[in-house]
Design a protein around this motif. Structure first.
Motif, PDB file in Angstrom:
ATOM      1  N   GLY A 194     -19.315  -5.408  38.965  1.00  0.00           N
ATOM      2  CA  GLY A 194     -17.907  -5.562  39.315  1.00  0.00           C
ATOM      3  C   GLY A 194     -17.368  -6.973  39.213  1.00  0.00           C
ATOM      4  O   GLY A 194     -16.343  -7.293  39.801  1.00  0.00           O
ATOM      5  N   GLN A 195     -18.022  -7.834  38.440  1.00  0.00           N
ATOM      6  CA  GLN A 195     -17.599  -9.229  38.357  1.00  0.00           C
ATOM      7  C   GLN A 195     -16.549  -9.488  37.285  1.00  0.00           C
ATOM      8  O   GLN A 195     -16.120 -10.633  37.139  1.00  0.00           O
ATOM      9  N   GLY A 196     -16.156  -8.466  36.545  1.00  0.00           N
ATOM     10  CA  GLY A 196     -15.084  -8.654  35.571  1.00  0.00           C
ATOM     11  C   GLY A 196     -15.357  -7.944  34.268  1.00  0.00           C
ATOM     12  O   GLY A 196     -16.394  -7.315  34.072  1.00  0.00           O
ATOM     13  N   ALA A 197     -14.389  -8.052  33.359  1.00  0.00           N
ATOM     14  CA  ALA A 197     -14.497  -7.462  32.028  1.00  0.00           C
ATOM     15  C   ALA A 197     -15.337  -8.371  31.136  1.00  0.00           C
ATOM     16  O   ALA A 197     -15.371  -9.594  31.315  1.00  0.00           O
ATOM     17  N   LEU A 198     -15.993  -7.787  30.169  1.00  0.00           N
ATOM     18  CA  LEU A 198     -16.897  -8.525  29.296  1.00  0.00           C
ATOM     19  C   LEU A 198     -16.234  -9.720  28.597  1.00  0.00           C
ATOM     20  O   LEU A 198     -16.817 -10.811  28.576  1.00  0.00           O
ATOM     21  N   PRO A 199     -15.022  -9.574  28.032  1.00  0.00           N
ATOM     22  CA  PRO A 199     -14.408 -10.761  27.404  1.00  0.00           C
ATOM     23  C   PRO A 199     -14.250 -11.931  28.380  1.00  0.00           C
ATOM     24  O   PRO A 199     -14.525 -13.077  28.026  1.00  0.00           O
ATOM     25  N   ASP A 200     -13.849 -11.631  29.612  1.00  0.00           N
ATOM     26  CA  ASP A 200     -13.669 -12.707  30.589  1.00  0.00           C
ATOM     27  C   ASP A 200     -15.001 -13.282  31.063  1.00  0.00           C
ATOM     28  O   ASP A 200     -15.094 -14.470  31.373  1.00  0.00           O
ATOM     29  N   LEU A 201     -16.041 -12.468  31.106  1.00  0.00           N
ATOM     30  CA  LEU A 201     -17.345 -12.961  31.534  1.00  0.00           C
ATOM     31  C   LEU A 201     -17.995 -13.870  30.500  1.00  0.00           C
ATOM     32  O   LEU A 201     -18.805 -14.731  30.842  1.00  0.00           O
ATOM     33  N   LEU A 202     -17.638 -13.667  29.225  1.00  0.00           N
ATOM     34  CA  LEU A 202     -18.252 -14.463  28.160  1.00  0.00           C
ATOM     35  C   LEU A 202     -17.293 -15.445  27.494  1.00  0.00           C
ATOM     36  O   LEU A 202     -17.712 -16.271  26.687  1.00  0.00           O
ATOM     37  N   GLY A 203     -16.012 -15.347  27.801  1.00  0.00           N
ATOM     38  CA  GLY A 203     -15.046 -16.277  27.224  1.00  0.00           C
ATOM     39  C   GLY A 203     -14.729 -16.013  25.766  1.00  0.00           C
ATOM     40  O   GLY A 203     -14.326 -16.927  25.047  1.00  0.00           O
ATOM     41  N   LEU A 204     -14.913 -14.766  25.318  1.00  0.00           N
ATOM     42  CA  LEU A 204     -14.671 -14.422  23.915  1.00  0.00           C
ATOM     43  C   LEU A 204     -13.698 -13.259  23.804  1.00  0.00           C
ATOM     44  O   LEU A 204     -13.749 -12.320  24.606  1.00  0.00           O
ATOM     45  N   GLU A 205     -12.841 -13.329  22.790  1.00  0.00           N
ATOM     46  CA  GLU A 205     -11.969 -12.203  22.471  1.00  0.00           C
ATOM     47  C   GLU A 205     -12.824 -11.005  22.067  1.00  0.00           C
ATOM     48  O   GLU A 205     -13.945 -11.160  21.576  1.00  0.00           O
ATOM     49  N   GLY A 206     -12.275  -9.813  22.218  1.00  0.00           N
ATOM     50  CA  GLY A 206     -12.992  -8.602  21.863  1.00  0.00           C
ATOM     51  C   GLY A 206     -13.462  -8.572  20.424  1.00  0.00           C
ATOM     52  O   GLY A 206     -14.580  -8.133  20.129  1.00  0.00           O
ATOM     53  N   ALA A 207     -12.634  -9.061  19.495  1.00  0.00           N
ATOM     54  CA  ALA A 207     -13.020  -9.068  18.078  1.00  0.00           C
ATOM     55  C   ALA A 207     -14.232  -9.965  17.847  1.00  0.00           C
ATOM     56  O   ALA A 207     -15.138  -9.631  17.074  1.00  0.00           O
ATOM     57  N   ASP A 208     -14.267 -11.108  18.524  1.00  0.00           N
ATOM     58  CA  ASP A 208     -15.420 -12.001  18.397  1.00  0.00           C
ATOM     59  C   ASP A 208     -16.661 -11.378  19.033  1.00  0.00           C
ATOM     60  O   ASP A 208     -17.764 -11.504  18.508  1.00  0.00           O
ATOM     61  N   LEU A 209     -16.473 -10.707  20.174  1.00  0.00           N
ATOM     62  CA  LEU A 209     -17.602 -10.014  20.794  1.00  0.00           C
ATOM     63  C   LEU A 209     -18.157  -8.929  19.883  1.00  0.00           C
ATOM     64  O   LEU A 209     -19.372  -8.738  19.802  1.00  0.00           O
ATOM     65  N   ALA A 210     -17.272  -8.220  19.191  1.00  0.00           N
ATOM     66  CA  ALA A 210     -17.722  -7.172  18.268  1.00  0.00           C
ATOM     67  C   ALA A 210     -18.544  -7.779  17.138  1.00  0.00           C
ATOM     68  O   ALA A 210     -19.594  -7.230  16.755  1.00  0.00           O
ATOM     69  N   GLU A 265     -21.069 -18.510  14.775  1.00  0.00           N
ATOM     70  CA  GLU A 265     -22.064 -18.474  15.845  1.00  0.00           C
ATOM     71  C   GLU A 265     -21.953 -19.675  16.768  1.00  0.00           C
ATOM     72  O   GLU A 265     -22.052 -19.552  17.982  1.00  0.00           O
ATOM     73  N   SER A 266     -21.751 -20.862  16.202  1.00  0.00           N
ATOM     74  CA  SER A 266     -21.641 -22.049  17.053  1.00  0.00           C
ATOM     75  C   SER A 266     -20.370 -21.991  17.895  1.00  0.00           C
ATOM     76  O   SER A 266     -20.374 -22.417  19.051  1.00  0.00           O
ATOM     77  N   GLY A 267     -19.295 -21.458  17.345  1.00  0.00           N
ATOM     78  CA  GLY A 267     -18.068 -21.289  18.120  1.00  0.00           C
ATOM     79  C   GLY A 267     -18.246 -20.296  19.256  1.00  0.00           C
ATOM     80  O   GLY A 267     -17.802 -20.534  20.385  1.00  0.00           O
ATOM     81  N   TRP A 268     -18.917 -19.175  18.962  1.00  0.00           N
ATOM     82  CA  TRP A 268     -19.173 -18.184  20.013  1.00  0.00           C
ATOM     83  C   TRP A 268     -20.020 -18.795  21.121  1.00  0.00           C
ATOM     84  O   TRP A 268     -19.710 -18.642  22.303  1.00  0.00           O
ATOM     85  N   LEU A 269     -21.078 -19.489  20.724  1.00  0.00           N
ATOM     86  CA  LEU A 269     -21.978 -20.060  21.723  1.00  0.00           C
ATOM     87  C   LEU A 269     -21.272 -21.131  22.556  1.00  0.00           C
ATOM     88  O   LEU A 269     -21.460 -21.192  23.770  1.00  0.00           O
ATOM     89  N   ALA A 270     -20.439 -21.939  21.940  1.00  0.00           N
ATOM     90  CA  ALA A 270     -19.687 -22.955  22.695  1.00  0.00           C
ATOM     91  C   ALA A 270     -18.791 -22.298  23.730  1.00  0.00           C
ATOM     92  O   ALA A 270     -18.716 -22.754  24.880  1.00  0.00           O
ATOM     93  N   GLN A 271     -18.106 -21.236  23.349  1.00  0.00           N
ATOM     94  CA  GLN A 271     -17.222 -20.537  24.288  1.00  0.00           C
ATOM     95  C   GLN A 271     -18.011 -19.893  25.420  1.00  0.00           C
ATOM     96  O   GLN A 271     -17.609 -19.953  26.588  1.00  0.00           O
ATOM     97  N   ILE A 272     -19.158 -19.274  25.079  1.00  0.00           N
ATOM     98  CA  ILE A 272     -19.986 -18.637  26.101  1.00  0.00           C
ATOM     99  C   ILE A 272     -20.543 -19.683  27.065  1.00  0.00           C
ATOM    100  O   ILE A 272     -20.495 -19.507  28.288  1.00  0.00           O
TER     101      ILE A 272
END
Length: 129
Positions: free
Chosen positions: A31-47, A90-97
């Motif tokens: 219950g700590q939040g939605a996946l995009p908010d937990l990882l700092g990534l838009e849904g398209a990037d998460l996909a 990948e580096s952008g995703w990791l920086a955001q996470i």
């Protein structure tokens, strides 16, 4: 003509990214939040990240909008990307996470769910600063 598939991820990176995703899914289930908010990534990037690193069930919440990051989180992500010097997805995703999970209260490796570092702490290999 279709672009060539990306090179396979190094095994350690793939395992770490899968651990990060699994940890975020556990946080979501708690219950700590939605996946995009937990990882700092838009849904398209998460996909895209999941297509490359995740072998589990489909990720939830990919249609949920990402809340704007607080200024500190945005600054951390920018510094990581600038210092890393890489412009790969990948580096952008990791920086955001990393920036997002750095906003949590524990040690970063704990908030990322990286199991190898967690096991090394018990052995005294990593000391609290």
């Amino acid at each position: 003509m279709n672009p060539p598939p990306p090179d396979p991820a190094p095994p350690d990176l793939a395992a770490d990214m899968a651990a990060i995703l699994a940890h975020a899914l556990a946080d979501r289930a708690a219950g700590q939040g939605a996946l995009p908010d937990l990882l700092g990534l838009e849904g398209a990037d998460l996909a895209r990240l999941a297509a490359r690193f995740w072998r589990g069930p489909p990720l939830p919440d990919l249609d949920r909008p990402l809340a704007p990051p607080p200024p500190d989180q945005a600054a951390i992500a920018l510094m990581i990307q600038w210092r890393g010097g890489s412009v790969s997805a990948e580096s952008g995703w990791l920086a955001q996470i990393l920036a997002r999970r750095a906003m949590e209260g524990g040690h970063l490796w704990e908030d990322l769910g990286l199991p190898e570092l967690c096991s090394k702490v018990g052995d005294g290999a990593i000391r609290r600063l």
